[in-house]
Each structure stands twice: as structure tokens, then as C-alpha cells.
Design a protein around this motif. Sequence first.
Motif, mmCIF file in Angstrom:
data_model
loop_
_atom_site.group_PDB
_atom_site.id
_atom_site.type_symbol
_atom_site.label_atom_id
_atom_site.label_comp_id
_atom_site.label_asym_id
_atom_site.label_seq_id
_atom_site.Cartn_x
_atom_site.Cartn_y
_atom_site.Cartn_z
ATOM 1 N N PRO A 77 38.622 -46.453 5.968
ATOM 2 C CA PRO A 77 38.547 -45.812 4.646
ATOM 3 C C PRO A 77 37.193 -45.998 3.959
ATOM 4 O O PRO A 77 36.727 -45.097 3.256
ATOM 5 N N GLU A 80 34.860 -43.466 5.687
ATOM 6 C CA GLU A 80 35.213 -42.090 5.350
ATOM 7 C C GLU A 80 34.877 -41.771 3.898
ATOM 8 O O GLU A 80 34.459 -40.658 3.589
ATOM 9 N N LEU A 81 35.041 -42.732 3.036
ATOM 10 C CA LEU A 81 34.659 -42.539 1.636
ATOM 11 C C LEU A 81 33.159 -42.305 1.526
ATOM 12 O O LEU A 81 32.705 -41.458 0.760
#
Length: 100
Positions: A77, A80-81
Motif C-alpha cells: 500500500p 501504490e500510494l
Amino acid sequence: MSTTLSDKDRKKRKKGKAKKHRKSKKHDQNQRTRVQNPKQVVTQYNKILRLFKQGGTMSAAFKHLGVDWNTIVATAPIAELFFVAPERTPKLLSMVKGLH
């Protein structure tokens, strides 16, 4: 009659089940790497994606880089952020640091 085993019987008995040799788990653990900041997370994620795109599997990419599957699951995450909103990532990271 003799109660001792003949040479043929001894050889047959020794053949029996052979011990299976297994690869030591310690060898795999020594090759693992650890990321310590978000920049390293993004770099590691990029390397894995690059290896995967070259025609391999995800598990092969993890082994090649010495990364555990659960580590990628936990840190994906963050990477991906960064890909979705790179301009917002520093602000979010500073907020997370402020909570600890």
C-alpha cells in the motif's frame, strides 16, 4: 540353523528407507533483505514488478530479491500510494510519523 543374519539379509535390511535430505531453511533466511523507510519500499516494489514483467512469476521475483511474500503484502500500500499520488505521499508520511 544359525540365528544370525546372512550377508544377503543384512544388505536387504540396510536398503530399506533412505533418509531424505531437505534444504536448510537457514540458508533462505540469510538472504532476506529488510526495508527501513518508504523510499526503499518503493524501490523494492519497482524491482519486483520489473522482474515480473520480464516474464517470471511473482514468487520467482520474491526469491530473486530475497523478499518474503508477507513483507510485500504489508508494504505494497505504501508503494501504490506513491504511484497514485506522489505529491501527497510526503505529507501523509509526515502525518504517520507524528502519530508515533
